[in-house]
Write an enzyme that holds these catalytic residues in place. Sequence first.
Site, PDB file in Angstrom:
ATOM      1  N   GLU A   1       0.787  -1.219   0.179  1.00 51.19           N
ATOM      2  CA  GLU A   1      -0.007   0.713  -0.373  1.00 51.19           C
ATOM      3  C   GLU A   1       0.699   1.146   0.034  1.00 51.19           C
ATOM      4  O   GLU A   1       2.063   1.882  -0.291  1.00 51.19           O
ATOM      5  CB  GLU A   1      -0.676  -0.346   1.304  1.00 51.19           C
ATOM      6  CG  GLU A   1      -1.851  -1.466   1.322  1.00 51.19           C
ATOM      7  CD  GLU A   1      -3.399  -0.435  -0.034  1.00 51.19           C
ATOM      8  OE1 GLU A   1      -3.007   1.152  -0.171  1.00 51.19           O
ATOM      9  OE2 GLU A   1      -3.999  -0.210   0.714  1.00 51.19           O
TER      10      GLU A   1
ATOM     11  N   ASN B   1     -11.001   4.852   1.874  1.00 51.09           N
ATOM     12  CA  ASN B   1     -10.086   4.546   1.108  1.00 51.09           C
ATOM     13  C   ASN B   1     -10.181   5.846  -0.076  1.00 51.09           C
ATOM     14  O   ASN B   1     -10.462   6.853  -0.129  1.00 51.09           O
ATOM     15  CB  ASN B   1     -10.260   3.355   0.492  1.00 51.09           C
ATOM     16  CG  ASN B   1      -9.040   2.241   0.594  1.00 51.09           C
ATOM     17  OD1 ASN B   1      -7.878   2.969  -0.009  1.00 51.09           O
ATOM     18  ND2 ASN B   1      -9.460   0.954   0.530  1.00 51.09           N
TER      19      ASN B   1
ATOM     20  N   ASP C   1      -9.714   0.943  -4.452  1.00 43.77           N
ATOM     21  CA  ASP C   1      -8.803   0.537  -2.993  1.00 43.77           C
ATOM     22  C   ASP C   1      -8.008   2.378  -3.419  1.00 43.77           C
ATOM     23  O   ASP C   1      -8.884   3.287  -3.464  1.00 43.77           O
ATOM     24  CB  ASP C   1      -8.364  -0.684  -4.032  1.00 43.77           C
ATOM     25  CG  ASP C   1      -7.320  -0.746  -2.327  1.00 43.77           C
ATOM     26  OD1 ASP C   1      -7.251   0.067  -1.629  1.00 43.77           O
ATOM     27  OD2 ASP C   1      -7.286  -2.618  -2.166  1.00 43.77           O
TER      28      ASP C   1
END
Length: 286
Positions: free
Chosen positions: A15, A153, A205
């Site tokens: 991430e 997100n 995402d």
Amino acid sequence: MTAELILDARNATGESPVWNTAEQALYWVDIPAKRLHRWNLADGHSQSWEAPQMLACIARSSDGNWIGGMESGVFALTPQDDGILSTRLLSSVEHAQPGMRFNDGRCDRQGRFWAGTMLMDMSAGAQVGAMYRYSAGQEAPLTPQIDGFIVPNGLAFSPDGRTMYLSDSHPDVQKIWAFEYDIDTATPHSRRLFVDMTQHPGRPDGAAVDAEGCYWICGNDAGQIHRFTPDGTLDRSLTVPVKKPAMCAFGGPNLDTLFVTSIRPAGDIRDQPLAGGIFALNPGVK
């Protein structure tokens, strides 16, 4: 368009990619592994540092080091030569309940660090996640600025800084919103639905915005990265050879490479052996 594998990182949850222009290097995190990673463009060398807590999102700080959202707050981060990530608490957070951590985060155009929290047990579907804002020099604990999320997100800002994008990637939500953003007070308001991702492949995402003001969002579970114009129209979709792209960021010498981190799920991954890798695309924009 072919996605290039730049590192078979095998991250459990890769991430928060951030391009460091001065170093010509890409940084990112692997959340459950509690690690900060770096990949150098010139020689392809990679290295990592271990954090004491799960590290979910990072941003470059003005002193040349990093800040990040971890489990218990926002920390100053300093990579050490021994492979340890030195941390110093900047501002603590009082979570809505136990078992929570920070998730997606980034700075606004003025350098204020925004990050969201989530319950690690996503199956609970608990709307206890919130968005927090940290400003340099802040000593008080973090306070919720927007709440009611399951998995916040997709945070990103328009080139002029006056639009803030935010999503909830939980399967029960899958929405992306746009807020008008007051750049003087760092206040988002006038929330509106930007994209209903149930109408497109993948859950929303991590995200990025290009120089033309278009919004790029990773379609988790679909192996795609979608580009939406500022009015919410799907412009194009790029494919990566893994099911769970997690977050994207522009970088490279000309800032025209789209780097993508990914997730390596447990279980049988024979159909996606590169899951958890770091990929590069050339999308034709900066």
